[in-house]
Design an enzyme around this catalytic site. Structure first.
Site, PDB file in Angstrom:
ATOM      1  N   ARG A  22       0.831  -1.204   0.000  1.00  0.00           N
ATOM      2  CA  ARG A  22       0.000   0.000   0.000  1.00  0.00           C
ATOM      3  C   ARG A  22       0.869   1.259   0.000  1.00  0.00           C
ATOM      4  NH1 ARG A  22      -4.767   0.216   4.220  1.00  0.00           N
ATOM      5  NH2 ARG A  22      -5.471  -1.476   2.904  1.00  0.00           N
ATOM      6  N   VAL A  70      -7.646   3.798  11.419  1.00  0.00           N
ATOM      7  CA  VAL A  70      -7.685   2.360  11.143  1.00  0.00           C
ATOM      8  C   VAL A  70      -9.130   1.894  10.969  1.00  0.00           C
ATOM      9  CG1 VAL A  70      -5.541   1.870  12.384  1.00  0.00           C
ATOM     10  CG2 VAL A  70      -7.722   1.793  13.611  1.00  0.00           C
ATOM     11  N   THR A 112     -14.505   6.367  12.098  1.00  0.00           N
ATOM     12  CA  THR A 112     -15.833   6.470  12.719  1.00  0.00           C
ATOM     13  C   THR A 112     -15.920   5.400  13.790  1.00  0.00           C
ATOM     14  OG1 THR A 112     -16.722   7.217  10.633  1.00  0.00           O
ATOM     15  CG2 THR A 112     -18.292   6.444  12.261  1.00  0.00           C
ATOM     16  N   ALA A 202     -24.786   9.945  13.761  1.00  0.00           N
ATOM     17  CA  ALA A 202     -26.104  10.541  13.522  1.00  0.00           C
ATOM     18  C   ALA A 202     -26.212  11.087  12.099  1.00  0.00           C
ATOM     19  CB  ALA A 202     -26.366  11.655  14.535  1.00  0.00           C
ATOM     20  N   ALA A 203     -25.156  11.774  11.626  1.00  0.00           N
ATOM     21  CA  ALA A 203     -25.190  12.350  10.270  1.00  0.00           C
ATOM     22  C   ALA A 203     -25.373  11.244   9.232  1.00  0.00           C
ATOM     23  CB  ALA A 203     -23.903  13.135   9.996  1.00  0.00           C
ATOM     24  N   CYS A 256     -19.763   3.088   5.106  1.00  0.00           N
ATOM     25  CA  CYS A 256     -20.176   3.677   6.385  1.00  0.00           C
ATOM     26  C   CYS A 256     -21.627   3.493   6.765  1.00  0.00           C
ATOM     27  CB  CYS A 256     -19.889   5.169   6.381  1.00  0.00           C
ATOM     28  SG  CYS A 256     -18.149   5.498   6.260  1.00  0.00           S
ATOM     29  N   GLN A 258     -24.311   1.434   6.406  1.00  0.00           N
ATOM     30  CA  GLN A 258     -24.849   0.270   7.097  1.00  0.00           C
ATOM     31  C   GLN A 258     -24.103   0.027   8.409  1.00  0.00           C
ATOM     32  OE1 GLN A 258     -26.374  -3.173   5.139  1.00  0.00           O
ATOM     33  NE2 GLN A 258     -25.053  -4.518   6.324  1.00  0.00           N
ATOM     34  N   LYS A 259     -22.785   0.123   8.335  1.00  0.00           N
ATOM     35  CA  LYS A 259     -21.962  -0.153   9.517  1.00  0.00           C
ATOM     36  C   LYS A 259     -22.301   0.808  10.657  1.00  0.00           C
ATOM     37  CE  LYS A 259     -17.524   1.047   9.505  1.00  0.00           C
ATOM     38  NZ  LYS A 259     -16.120   0.998   9.097  1.00  0.00           N
TER      39      LYS A 259
END
Length: 464
Positions: A22, A70, A112, A202-203, A256, A258-259
């Site tokens: 990477r 991460v 997040t 929330a967003a 993001c 769904q998780k």
């Protein structure tokens, strides 16, 4: 980090990763991700004040501020499986920071994370601090893929959460000063730690909810002969609601939504709020329903079987202008069609064959773990071919499913495509990108999400 380096020439920025391939890619001419405008930013700064390195400990040791970005995957086993965030990578990063630090540091949560993660990280750092002072800040990222560089240059807001202590406030000011190089002060919001952590979840939940709301309406539109585009336009004209995120589609995707909602559900359950948890679960249920409904519509329209029929899949990324396939609705749609023994020919301008095969053979949450921890060389799915051109994908196909709204799909020569397809030729537009009337004049049978149904589709068996 590239944008911070560009906007703050006086700050040295080092991006570190334990993955050698990477980092090698970040130091090469072929960056490992596709994002409009990113190449220019990286190439302007790389080697001046932006460095990519695998020497994690050296750079962490020298840094004043450490951003931790991460993965925080959904747990697949144990307590909270299928909902809770797995903080394994976060914890090992925190322990490593504590191990190698010789000077005071500000540690910034960029991933997040569930509310109260900062508290756990703080405990790990302070219990291993050897007298060093660590301040934890939460600085969630609100950029959207496909428009990330523009979003970072002109963010709606930058959110920084920290402790309400003198040390915490000083740390907030330090990070605020970095962003203040290019972000107007009134767009930099400071809050306590928990508010910052929860604001991000929330967003995303609110955005996903808008998509599920319009998708729920799309099913009703099809049943009644209304047109979801007209309905969404009329609704979006209300300034309290606004027009964004009201496009009906085959469903939302991305790493993001769904998780984060699953995470929110889990936090609500853990805090004794089952009604709130149930409310947010519905957003995901409607999204799953929309994907299932799309597959059922395809199969029902084609004489109730797609067995051994070639179906062209146009678009595999979760949205246009990115190569990202994480949680893309295309995965569930393809799996649904493969379950009915279809033969798929897939074309996406930015997604490799290897990635597509990997996505179609992986288990539900595996994608969110680092590559070296994912299952090795997944078994290839035999009924799937990946091609590099839309005309090749659609040749001899019985039907076409449009699953990503790439601009190039609007301008295809559909007469040429029709002439080379089996008849009757079907188009299932999961993104409402094509002009269905034009296509019907050519001879296609067209299904567009949330639009009045073709006479052909009305006569087909009702969908369960």
């Amino acid at each position: 980090m590239a944008v911070i380096a560009l906007k703050c020439p006086d700050i040295q920025v080092a991006v570190v990763d334990i993955s050698v391939p990477r980092i090698t890619a970040w130091n090469s001419d072929q960056l490992p991700i596709y994002e409009p405008g990113l190449d220019d930013v990286v190439k302007q700064c790389r080697g001046k004040n932006l460095f990519f390195s695998t020497d994690v400990e050296k750079h962490v040791c020298e840094a004043d501020i450490v951003f931790v970005s991460v993965n925080t995957p959904t747990k697949t086993r144990g307590l909270g499986a299928g909902k809770a965030a797995d903080l394994t990578y976060w914890e090992s990063a925190a322990r490593m920071i504590a191990d190698v630090s010789k000077s005071d540091k500000i540690v910034v949560e960029k991933s997040t994370v569930p509310v109260k993660t900062a508290e756990a990280i703080e405990k790990i750092l302070t219990h291993n601090s050897k007298g060093i002072n660590f301040q934890i800040l939460s600085n969630p990222e609100f950029l959207a893929e496909g428009t990330a560089i523009e979003d970072l240059f002109k963010p709606d807001r930058v959110l920084i959460g920290g402790r309400e202590t003198p040390g915490g406030q000083k740390a907030i000011k330090t990070l605020k000063d970095v962003y203040a190089h290019w972000v107007p002060e009134e767009n930099i919001i400071t809050t306590n730690l928990w508010s910052a952590e929860l604001s991000k979840l929330a967003a995303n939940a609110f955005l996903a909810q808008r998509i599920s709301s319009v998708n729920a309406m799309s099913a009703l539109c099809e049943a009644t002969g209304a047109n979801v585009s007209q309905v969404a336009y009329a609704v979006g004209k209300d300034t309290r609601i606004g027009p964004k995120f009201l496009n009906a589609s085959v469903g939302f995707g991305g790493s993001c939504f769904q998780k984060d909602i699953l995470n929110l559900v889990y936090i609500c359950e853990c805090n004794g709020l089952p009604e709130v948890a149930e409310y947010w679960k519905q957003v995901i249920k409607i999204n799953d329903y929309q994907k299932t409904r799309f597959v059922n519509r395809v199969v029902a329209s084609m004489f109730n079987t797609v067995s051994n029929k070639k179906i062209a899949i146009l678009g595999f990324a979760f949205k246009k202008d990115t190569g990202d396939t994480r949680e893309t609705p295309a995965i569930d749609v393809c799996k649904g069609l493969l379950g009915d023994k279809a033969l798929l020919s897939i074309y996406d301008p930015q997604v490799t064959e290897d990635q597509i095969q990997r996505d179609l053979s992986m288990k539900k949450f595996d994608w969110d773990h680092p590559l070296h921890l994912q299952p090795m060389s997944p078994t290839t799915v035999k009924q799937v071919g990946v091609v590099w051109d839309a005309y090749e994908a659609t040749k001899d196909a019985h039907g076409i499913c449009i699953l990503t709204e790439w601009d190039e799909f609007k301008n295809l020569d559909f007469q040429r495509i029709y002439d080379n397809m089996q008849k009757p030729a079907f188009v299932f537009d999961g993104r409402n990108v094509v002009d269905s009337e034009k296509l019907r004049q050519i001879g296609f049978i067209v299904y567009s999400i949330g639009k009045p149904l073709d006479a052909w589709l009305k006569d087909m068996p009702a969908l369960v």
